[in-house]
Design an enzyme around this catalytic site. Structure first.
Site, PDB file in Angstrom:
ATOM      1  N   CYS A  36      10.292 -43.639 -16.237  1.00 34.74           N
ATOM      2  CA  CYS A  36      11.542 -42.885 -16.369  1.00 34.74           C
ATOM      3  C   CYS A  36      11.346 -41.383 -16.516  1.00 34.74           C
ATOM      4  O   CYS A  36      12.294 -40.616 -16.325  1.00 34.74           O
ATOM      5  CB  CYS A  36      12.344 -43.423 -17.554  1.00 34.74           C
ATOM      6  N   HIS A  68      17.106 -37.909 -19.166  1.00 33.42           N
ATOM      7  CA  HIS A  68      17.028 -39.195 -18.488  1.00 33.42           C
ATOM      8  C   HIS A  68      18.217 -40.038 -18.918  1.00 33.42           C
ATOM      9  O   HIS A  68      18.502 -40.179 -20.123  1.00 33.42           O
ATOM     10  CB  HIS A  68      15.708 -39.893 -18.837  1.00 33.42           C
ATOM     11  N   ASN A  82      21.096 -46.977 -15.695  1.00 29.11           N
ATOM     12  CA  ASN A  82      19.756 -46.416 -15.864  1.00 29.11           C
ATOM     13  C   ASN A  82      19.001 -46.582 -14.548  1.00 29.11           C
ATOM     14  O   ASN A  82      18.631 -47.693 -14.177  1.00 29.11           O
ATOM     15  CB  ASN A  82      19.039 -47.141 -17.003  1.00 29.11           C
TER      16      ASN A  82
END
Length: 311
Positions: A113, A237, A267
């Site tokens: 990520c 993020h 996500n």
């Protein structure tokens, strides 16, 4: 030594929308349960005709159009992803082939990520040193391929897509030095292993992110010679709205626009920062020249961040 700057951004998301109500027909969950815990309303899921390199190429093409940079002028492509299946050729090379780039250097980066901000630092360093003049940096993921759709703790989170920015050489740097690192002893908190399933220790990640990231963000500001009050935007993020909002508040950037694209995209791992940044720029929510904090965090547990000036 010269600098680099961001001159364009773009993104690509699959057409298929998977809402919380759709998920409630697949696994024991509900729209209220998902919104209250992670803040997500819907996410995009790639189909068979949307492989990783196609999504990455579409995002890169959009960023190049936005920047006004010709495909032939690109001499470096850096792709951040943790969901590539094939070993070789890598995703960056396949993007170059799809877009008809003559002979760029092609690099894939896997830091989960936080991959996009690592990739951005890699490209920025190459341009600063004169090894590249025009670089495309892409974050792309098909997390849906690595999801257990019977596990409501993870399947409610994930989405697919790609985002990209274009860097070019500049007399004065408009990307700050990167601040990066990891906590290897906590690395097993987010995992995709041989069974091809994404798992995470959610409470561990939440505690680490909400307690550690505000200080890292302030270190990034210091490296750029700024304070949080100087920021015009914050793009973290897009892991979980319940992480993004308290971290953004604790950074203390009172005038900054905060990206909340997780609500509509879920996500998307390494793709989340460039997708969110591209949307903010397209909507005109970030002013040209405004300093924007980018901070990726996740698997590893790793982090990387820098401040860019908006194109």
């Amino acid at each position: 030594m010269r600098g680099s700057k961001v001159v364009g951004a773009g993104h690509y998301q699959p057409a298929k929308v998977l809402s919380n109500h759709d998920l409630a027909t697949m696994v024991e969950t509900s729209d209220e349960w998902i919104r209250s815990r992670v803040g997500i309303r819907e996410r995009r899921i790639a189909g068979p005709a949307e492989p990783l390199d196609l999504m990455a190429a579409e995002a890169a093409a959009a960023a190049l159009r936005d920047a006004g940079v010709a495909v032939e002028a690109v001499d470096l492509v850096v792709v951040a992803t943790c969901t590539a299946v094939d070993r070789s050729p890598n995703v960056a090379a396949r993007v170059a082939r799809r877009l008809g780039m003559p002979s760029p250097a092609t690099i894939d980066v896997n830091v989960a990520c936080s991959g996009f901000t690592h990739a951005l630092a890699t490209a920025d360093g190459a341009v600063r040193l004169g090894s590249a003049t025009n670089a495309v940096v892409i974050g792309v993921e098909r997390l849906s391929d690595f999801t257990d759709w019977t596990d409501r703790t993870t399947c409610v989170l994930v989405g697919d897509g790609a985002g990209a920015v274009v860097l070019t050489a500049a007399e004065q740097p408009e990307i700050s030095p990167v601040v990066w690192g990891s906590y290897p002893d906590m690395g097993e908190a987010v995992v995709i292993e041989r069974d091809r399933k994404f798992t995470q220790a959610g409470p561990t990640v939440y505690r680490w992110a909400t307690t550690t990231l505000p200080d890292i963000a302030r270190r990034i500001c210091a490296a750029a010679g700024m304070t949080p009050d100087d920021l015009g935007g914050i793009v973290l993020h897009q892991a979980n709205l319940r992480i993004i909002e308290p971290v953004a508040q604790r950074i203390g950037a009172t005038k900054a626009v905060v990206a909340r694209d997780v609500i509509e995209s879920g996500n998307t791992s390494a793709a989340s920062i460039p997708i969110a940044l591209s949307k903010l720029l397209q909507r005109g929510e970030l002013q040209p020249g405004a300093p924007v904090l980018l901070l990726g965090f996740g698997g590893g547990l790793s982090y990387a961040g820098q401040i860019i000036r908006c194109p």
